[in-house]
Design a protein around this motif. Structure first.
Motif, mmCIF file in Angstrom:
data_model
loop_
_atom_site.group_PDB
_atom_site.id
_atom_site.type_symbol
_atom_site.label_atom_id
_atom_site.label_comp_id
_atom_site.label_asym_id
_atom_site.label_seq_id
_atom_site.Cartn_x
_atom_site.Cartn_y
_atom_site.Cartn_z
ATOM 1 N N VAL A 147 0.815 -1.221 0.000
ATOM 2 C CA VAL A 147 0.000 0.000 0.000
ATOM 3 C C VAL A 147 0.846 1.268 0.000
ATOM 4 N N GLY A 148 2.128 1.147 0.374
ATOM 5 C CA GLY A 148 2.997 2.320 0.346
ATOM 6 C C GLY A 148 2.884 3.205 1.571
ATOM 7 N N ARG A 149 2.621 2.594 2.742
ATOM 8 C CA ARG A 149 2.581 3.387 3.981
ATOM 9 C C ARG A 149 2.918 2.468 5.158
ATOM 10 N N PRO A 150 3.740 2.964 6.109
ATOM 11 C CA PRO A 150 4.066 2.122 7.273
ATOM 12 C C PRO A 150 2.801 1.741 8.036
ATOM 13 N N ILE A 151 2.781 0.502 8.519
ATOM 14 C CA ILE A 151 1.647 0.031 9.307
ATOM 15 C C ILE A 151 2.141 -0.292 10.714
ATOM 16 N N ASN A 152 1.475 0.290 11.696
ATOM 17 C CA ASN A 152 1.813 0.049 13.092
ATOM 18 C C ASN A 152 1.101 -1.204 13.589
ATOM 19 N N PHE A 153 1.857 -2.059 14.261
ATOM 20 C CA PHE A 153 1.337 -3.316 14.802
ATOM 21 C C PHE A 153 1.291 -3.166 16.326
ATOM 22 N N HIS A 154 0.198 -3.634 16.907
ATOM 23 C CA HIS A 154 -0.091 -3.289 18.300
ATOM 24 C C HIS A 154 -0.772 -4.457 19.015
ATOM 25 N N SER A 155 -0.396 -4.686 20.268
ATOM 26 C CA SER A 155 -1.185 -5.610 21.089
ATOM 27 C C SER A 155 -1.062 -5.207 22.563
ATOM 28 N N TYR A 156 -1.205 -6.160 23.465
ATOM 29 C CA TYR A 156 -1.424 -5.836 24.874
ATOM 30 C C TYR A 156 -0.259 -6.259 25.765
ATOM 31 N N VAL A 157 0.230 -5.304 26.577
ATOM 32 C CA VAL A 157 1.246 -5.613 27.576
ATOM 33 C C VAL A 157 0.574 -5.511 28.935
ATOM 34 N N SER A 158 -0.353 -6.413 29.151
ATOM 35 C CA SER A 158 -1.035 -6.413 30.442
ATOM 36 C C SER A 158 -1.026 -7.847 30.952
ATOM 37 N N GLY A 159 -1.670 -8.065 32.091
ATOM 38 C CA GLY A 159 -1.721 -9.413 32.650
ATOM 39 C C GLY A 159 -0.483 -9.727 33.454
ATOM 40 N N LEU A 160 -0.400 -10.987 33.872
ATOM 41 C CA LEU A 160 0.651 -11.397 34.801
ATOM 42 C C LEU A 160 2.022 -11.492 34.138
ATOM 43 N N ALA A 161 2.079 -11.507 32.834
ATOM 44 C CA ALA A 161 3.371 -11.616 32.142
ATOM 45 C C ALA A 161 3.749 -10.307 31.459
ATOM 46 N N GLY A 162 3.288 -9.179 32.012
ATOM 47 C CA GLY A 162 3.496 -7.885 31.364
ATOM 48 C C GLY A 162 4.947 -7.546 31.037
ATOM 49 N N PRO A 163 5.862 -7.631 31.995
ATOM 50 C CA PRO A 163 7.251 -7.254 31.681
ATOM 51 C C PRO A 163 7.860 -8.112 30.568
ATOM 52 N N GLU A 164 7.568 -9.424 30.596
ATOM 53 C CA GLU A 164 8.122 -10.281 29.534
ATOM 54 C C GLU A 164 7.484 -9.949 28.192
ATOM 55 N N MET A 165 6.187 -9.653 28.237
ATOM 56 C CA MET A 165 5.493 -9.310 27.002
ATOM 57 C C MET A 165 6.115 -8.034 26.414
ATOM 58 N N ALA A 166 6.459 -7.089 27.282
ATOM 59 C CA ALA A 166 7.075 -5.844 26.800
ATOM 60 C C ALA A 166 8.413 -6.135 26.125
ATOM 61 N N VAL A 167 9.201 -7.024 26.738
ATOM 62 C CA VAL A 167 10.494 -7.389 26.125
ATOM 63 C C VAL A 167 10.253 -8.058 24.774
ATOM 64 N N LEU A 168 9.295 -8.966 24.763
ATOM 65 C CA LEU A 168 8.950 -9.663 23.508
ATOM 66 C C LEU A 168 8.566 -8.644 22.423
ATOM 67 N N PHE A 169 7.738 -7.675 22.780
ATOM 68 C CA PHE A 169 7.307 -6.660 21.812
ATOM 69 C C PHE A 169 8.507 -5.856 21.305
ATOM 70 N N ALA A 170 9.401 -5.502 22.234
ATOM 71 C CA ALA A 170 10.580 -4.725 21.843
ATOM 72 C C ALA A 170 11.459 -5.551 20.906
ATOM 73 N N GLU A 171 11.620 -6.823 21.217
ATOM 74 C CA GLU A 171 12.484 -7.684 20.392
ATOM 75 C C GLU A 171 11.887 -7.922 19.005
ATOM 76 N N GLU A 172 10.556 -7.991 18.938
ATOM 77 C CA GLU A 172 9.915 -8.416 17.696
ATOM 78 C C GLU A 172 9.367 -7.254 16.858
ATOM 79 N N GLY A 173 9.705 -6.023 17.218
ATOM 80 C CA GLY A 173 9.324 -4.905 16.361
ATOM 81 C C GLY A 173 7.843 -4.567 16.401
ATOM 82 N N VAL A 174 7.184 -4.877 17.516
ATOM 83 C CA VAL A 174 5.805 -4.422 17.692
ATOM 84 C C VAL A 174 5.863 -2.912 17.941
ATOM 85 N N ASN A 175 4.904 -2.168 17.413
ATOM 86 C CA ASN A 175 5.036 -0.711 17.381
ATOM 87 C C ASN A 175 4.244 0.032 18.445
ATOM 88 N N GLY A 176 3.231 -0.620 18.993
ATOM 89 C CA GLY A 176 2.426 0.036 20.018
ATOM 90 C C GLY A 176 1.859 -0.992 20.968
#
Lengths: 730, 116
Positions: A147-176
């Protein structure tokens, strides 16, 4: 991986070599605002860069198929339960203007006290795992290129595994990411201390990776009995998460407030919702706003939901929003169907285009009820905070049930949510850090022996995964039954056999929805609608919407059911519709190859206009792509055409054959092929015929490579030439 | 303890806010928010959780399966407050191993006695 407009997304290609996939960028991307942006016959004031490919709004047909893009990011939320089906939904939404894809998590993931892996199927969302994030980000890379435009990918950093989920998102290029400890506490009954301590670490990681954080205050709207009464508390919830996020290091421009206009008509929506929207933007100047659409009062009528969502979007335009989030109009009756994600995105796109430049013409009144009521909401919020402190602080206020009370604070109904600070999921797991506590990693929050020196905290062992992504450990699958390969085996096998089923959510679901008016009283009509659906051979019919037109005269129904039938594509009479390649792609192929084309209207035929339009640069013809075109004119013999092709060393021959008496067009095509074979030229040439009565099938039957009928564009002809040459080049 | 219902006494309660300018009201709002949040931030600075420790080991190059096993076993031994990442790093340094080798040894049930 590259996507072509006329080819379906290949899930197997997405899954290939995921172990070595790395995201191409980190962090969030906004749309790029363009001033006074001309698009077709209009100039837009709230515009961003055009898309390279999209499906314009239906009425764009009248304005040259324009697709002006507003300057707000547009969100769609996706919750099918199978990520491999989500990918197709994302692609469709992106073609309609979505550039923020929010993936809903499966029910219950908040309460799992560790990360999960692989691709198990979810309910109402997907289990967020490294593999699913990676596959989705990889597919989105290809979709954003398409389409010719950056797409932001987003999910949830909540719940009991929040800190690990945040690391996972940072490692995997999740944008929001959504991150708000109040959500854990109030709506998921996760322990208060655990929620807040975890949240600080998660937020520090999000800050490091540049993700946009969205808070969870909108949940208070969605659960309140009278959503317009919780506005003072909403301001407080936004502020608690915002201040906490700032303390954890997230900059103001990466903190987005998730705000929903609380009401829906027949409530006097703007009179209630606009003062709140103004109060919020007054108090939170400098932060970002993610404007969500209302779900609290959504019913099964999609028309009604759409009107509410248009008014929500109007409030965004009258105040401000950085992100316009969308709610599917069917959310009130089922887990959203994929084409309703597209409908919701179209509602936002249509509304935003229609309201372009609104603030240059309309200003909100500086005094009167709007400002008075905004002031009152802010004062009520201040009083709410004062009482928290009077109770002894946040923990004491939560213990007493100060939050999510349905009264209009300081009115109190006594029905607030009470949470025991020593209870809830994960209670008793918070541990004091010892004096020498250390965490030798980057983006760690709080006391840390490794944070004192001048080196990075991870220097002692060569770097953490945030500095050295090669250290990330990828797990493919842990469950050999519940995984994408098993699911694909059935679906892809059926597609490979050329079978096709309708769908609304998941590949092969077979669900259809029929609309029917039944002219009888409500109860009779309801029973009749179901029976009529059974007579249409729909399995498990279910009324998903009934609107009474008149108590006695009849009701309008939407009935869903499963069509128990897979059709064979090969049996279809319709010709295959092939989308042309993008202009850039054609030109990039053609220019370096210097492809010569010889063209003529053949036989005793003086029609010249059609061929000119295919050739001439002025008419959008194929010359624009760099083809070396020689037009021989009209009434040219087939022999002359081939002579010219030899002389020019042409690769392509275009003949126009308009006259049709005695099937002369068919004879011309057949003779062109036969002559080329006789002269030993056939394999070296691409032979294409055009004319008002020519079809592709007819040309192919005559031995040619392609045929085009009335209304053909140069782009279509050029695309076909490129595709044939590509196939020949292997 | 559950809070009792209360009528809307906004007009009475707001007396001290009535004459504040908008800017002063906003400043008061953010000042109160700061007071509400400060103890929560302090607690986060000085405490840790199994999820935080797993997130640390994840960043040190262990898989999610490995981080869970390591943190569960360290929690059972009352070691989370030391920092699981620190314990693994120091073990590696003392044993002349890589961080990964030290973690894998612990997962194999070895070297627990050598943890500080």
């Amino acid at each position: 991986m590259k996507l072509l407009p006329d080819e379906r997304l290949d899930v197997r290609a997405v899954l290939e070599d995921l172990e070595h996939y790395r995201p191409r960028r980190a962090g969030w991307t906004w749309r790029h605002h363009v001033d006074h942006h001309p698009v077709g016959p209009f100039v837009y004031e709230d515009a961003s860069d055009d898309l390279e490919q999209s499906v314009p709004l239906p009425s764009a047909h009248w304005f040259g198929d324009i697709d002006p893009q507003g300057d707000m990011v547009v969100t769609t939320e996706i919750a099918s339960g199978r990520f491999e089906d989500d990918l197709r939904r994302m692609r469709m939404a992106a073609w309609h203007g979505a550039d923020h894809i929010m993936v809903i998590r499966t029910t219950g993931q908040s309460h799992i006290d560790h990360l999960i892996e692989g691709t198990p199927e979810g309910v109402g969302g997907i289990p967020v795992t490294r593999k699913q994030l990676r596959a989705t980000r990889k597919a989105l890379d290809a979709i954003e290129d398409e389409v010719g435009r950056p797409i932001n990918f987003h999910s949830y950093v909540s719940g009991l595994a929040g800190p690990e989920m945040a690391v996972l998102f940072a490692e995997e290029g999740v944008n929001g990411a959504h991150q708000d400890p109040q959500y854990n506490l109030l709506y998921r009954n996760i322990n208060l201390h655990r929620s807040f301590v975890d949240a600080a670490e998660a937020k520090a990681v999000l800050a490091h990776a540049g993700l946009l954080q969205i808070d969870g205050a909108h949940n208070a709207n969605a659960t309140a009995k009278q959503a317009w009464k919780v506005t003072p508390e909403l301001l407080v919830q936004h502020a608690v998460n915002t201040a906490y996020s700032r303390a954890a290091g997230i900059p103001a421009d990466h903190i987005a407030l998730s705000t929903v206009p609380p009401t829906a008509p027949p409530a006097p929506k703007l009179r209630l919702d606009l003062p709140y929207a103004v109060a919020l933007r007054d108090l939170f100047a400098g932060y970002r706003f993610r404007a969500q659409q209302n779900t609290r009062y959504i019913e099964s009528d999609m028309r009604e939901a759409t009107v509410t969502h248009v008014l929500d979007t109007l409030i965004s335009k009258l105040t401000s929003a950085d992100i316009q989030s969308t709610i599917t109009p069917d959310e009130g009756r089922n887990i959203p169907w994929h084409y309703n994600n597209v409908a919701a995105v179209d509602t936002a796109r249509q509304t935003l285009a229609g309201l372009d430049g609104l603030q240059s013409m309309v200003t909100l009144a500086e005094d009167g009820p709007l400002r008075d009521e905004a002031r009152e909401i802010k004062e009520r919020a201040v009083l709410f905070l004062e009482e928290i402190l009077a109770m002894g602080g946040y923990v004491e206020a939560v213990t007493a049930g100060h939050f999510i009370d349905s009264g209009h604070y300081p009115e109190r109904a006594g029905d607030g949510i009470v949470r025991d600070p020593q209870g809830g999921a994960g209670a008793g797991t918070v541990v004091a850090r010892a004096p020498g506590y250390g965490a030798p990693v980057c983006s760690h929050f709080g006391a840390n022996t490794y944070a004192a020196g001048t080196d990075r905290a991870c220097a002692a062992y060569g770097g953490c995964t945030l500095c050295d992504p090669s250290k990330v450990r990828y797990i493919d699958e842990l469950d050999d039954v519940d995984n994408v390969e098993v699911r694909l085996a059935g679906v892809l096998e059926e597609r490979a056999r050329g079978l096709l089923r309708p769908e609304v959510e998941k590949a092969g679901d077979g669900v259809v929805c029929v609309t029917l008016f039944v002219p009888d009283s409500s109860a009779v009509a309801h029973a009749a609608a179901l029976e009529m659906a059974r007579h249409m051979n729909l399995v498990d019919p279910e009324v998903i919407s009934q609107r009474v037109m008149h108590p006695a005269e009849g009701s309008l129904f939407e009935v869903k059911g499963v069509l128990p039938y897979a059709m064979s594509v090969a049996d279809l009479p319709v010709p295959k519709i092939v989308l042309p390649l993008p202009h850039d792609e054609i030109e990039a192929f053609v220019r370096p190859r210097a492809i010569a084309v010889v063209a003529a209207t053949v036989g005793e035929d003086e029609h010249s206009v059609g061929l000119q339009e295919i050739l001439d640069i002025k008419h959008g013809g194929i010359e624009r792509y760099g083809f070396d075109c020689l037009g021989l004119g009209t009434s040219v013999s087939l022999e002359q055409v081939l002579d010219a092709a030899v002389e020019r060393q042409a690769q392509v021959v275009l003949v126009s054959t308009i006259l049709t008496h005695n099937d002369i067009h068919r004879q011309n095509m057949q003779r062109l092929h036969d002559l080329a074979v006789e002269r030993g030229l056939r394999d070296a040439l691409i032979l294409i015929a055009g004319g008002t009565q020519v079809t592709d099938d007819m040309a192919l039957a005559c031995g040619l490579d392609a045929g085009f009928g009335r209304g053909t564009t140069g782009q279509e002809v050029a695309s076909r030439i490129v595709r044939i040459l590509r196939a020949r080049e292997g | 303890m559950r809070l009792e219902p209360r009528p809307d006494d906004y007009e009475a309660r707001r007396a001290h806010l009535r004459d504040l300018s908008d800017d002063d009201l906003h400043a008061r709002f953010w000042s109160l928010v700061g007071e509400v949040v400060a103890p929560l931030v302090d607690e986060a600075r000085t405490h840790t959780t199994p999820a935080i420790e797993r997130s640390v080991l994840l960043r040190m190059g262990f898989s999610s399966v490995e981080t869970k096993a390591l943190v569960d076993q360290m929690a059972a031994r009352g070691l989370l407050g030391e920092g699981t990442g620190r314990l693994v790093l120091e073990l590696a340094q003392r044993q002349g191993m890589t961080v990964r080798e030290a973690g894998v040894a612990l997962l194999d049930g070895r070297l627990w006695e050598a943890l500080s």
